[in-house]
Enzyme design. Sequence first.
Site, PDB file in Angstrom:
ATOM      1  N   SER A  88       0.845  -1.195   0.000  1.00  0.00           N
ATOM      2  CA  SER A  88       0.000   0.000   0.000  1.00  0.00           C
ATOM      3  C   SER A  88       0.878   1.242   0.000  1.00  0.00           C
ATOM      4  CB  SER A  88      -0.897   0.011   1.241  1.00  0.00           C
ATOM      5  OG  SER A  88      -1.539   1.272   1.355  1.00  0.00           O
ATOM      6  N   HIS A  89       0.324   2.351  -0.494  1.00  0.00           N
ATOM      7  CA  HIS A  89       1.041   3.626  -0.394  1.00  0.00           C
ATOM      8  C   HIS A  89       1.258   3.998   1.076  1.00  0.00           C
ATOM      9  CE1 HIS A  89       0.261   3.988  -4.617  1.00  0.00           C
ATOM     10  NE2 HIS A  89       0.769   5.203  -4.679  1.00  0.00           N
ATOM     11  N   SER A  90       0.356   3.520   1.923  1.00  0.00           N
ATOM     12  CA  SER A  90       0.436   3.838   3.345  1.00  0.00           C
ATOM     13  C   SER A  90       0.922   2.625   4.129  1.00  0.00           C
ATOM     14  CB  SER A  90      -0.955   4.253   3.850  1.00  0.00           C
ATOM     15  OG  SER A  90      -1.036   4.058   5.242  1.00  0.00           O
ATOM     16  N   ASP A  98      -2.696  -1.418  -3.686  1.00  0.00           N
ATOM     17  CA  ASP A  98      -3.803  -0.450  -3.666  1.00  0.00           C
ATOM     18  C   ASP A  98      -3.866   0.327  -4.989  1.00  0.00           C
ATOM     19  OD1 ASP A  98      -1.648   1.218  -2.994  1.00  0.00           O
ATOM     20  OD2 ASP A  98      -2.508   1.933  -1.112  1.00  0.00           O
TER      21      ASP A  98
END
Lengths: 204, 133
Positions: B15-17, B74
Amino acid sequence: MSLDRVARERLVRALAGSVIEHADELTSLDQAIGDGDHGLNMKRGFEAVLATLPGLADKSLPEMLKAIGMTLVMKVGGASGPLVGTFFMELGKALPEQPSRADLVAATEKAIEAVKARGRSEAGQKTLLDVLVPVHAVLASGGDGKAVAAEAVQAADRTTPMQAIRGRASFLGERSIGHMDPGSRSASLLIGAAVETLEFEVNT
Amino acid sequence: MSSLRPGNVGIVIVSHSPKIAEGAADMVRQMVGDAVPLAWTGGDVDGGLGTNVAGILEAIETAWSPAGVAILVDLGGAETNSEMAVEMLPEDRRARVLVCNAPVVEGAVIAATESSGGSPLAAVKRSAEEFYA
């Protein structure tokens, strides 16, 4: 075309400088239709490239381009890392050490095909391909440095009225219309810097 | 962040996060248990939001299984960077790592559930992707 070590270092510094100096502009373009990190990501990538100098310029032109591509792939962080990085890596794979104009035309075509495959995209979808493809056409039809650089600027401008089909901006649908594509802008800056350096080499 | 059970397909969450990636991994562990090799990665090289190829390569290594690895991603950059990472793997591993076109949280849980039953990589991917079907 033959670039000595000094010329190779000048090329790297010009490429990196073009993106780093315009990082804020790229970021604001990306804030309009993306996630606002394009300037920062590209700046990080090219700062990492600069950090590999002076050793980077000791490499042959093809090896140097491959190394630039790999650094961008590893450091940029967004989708542009693999896209721009793939372009440089494939260009390095396809170019001989002392490329002729025909070699450059053939190698950029291969690199563009690799970017298309990586992004599963084509020109017309509001991506860096909308600069790479028309600029390649000018190069392939015999255009000089000035014509190539002018086409890079105009091609980036032509992405403004386009609707994004690929990438984050595609989530916006019609709202992506009216903003220049940030990836096209950075591709245009890199091409402008490359042409300027190479012209300098030819003319001195 | 892993537990190795050779035989079951490994799951990698990108995920980017980092918080989302770690949280999705927590959900997989709680719902599916530790019968599947699992790893997560998120964030760019400076720790900001984004994804990075080195982190993805490391996660694939951590979750590696002879049965292969399914990657759940994502947004766009996570997918592009994951595909790049797969291409940079040694040739004998490349064909055994697949990026799934599925929502990252639900896809990870479903893929892990399928994997925990001993399903092959193609079936794990298919189950995750049924979410979009």
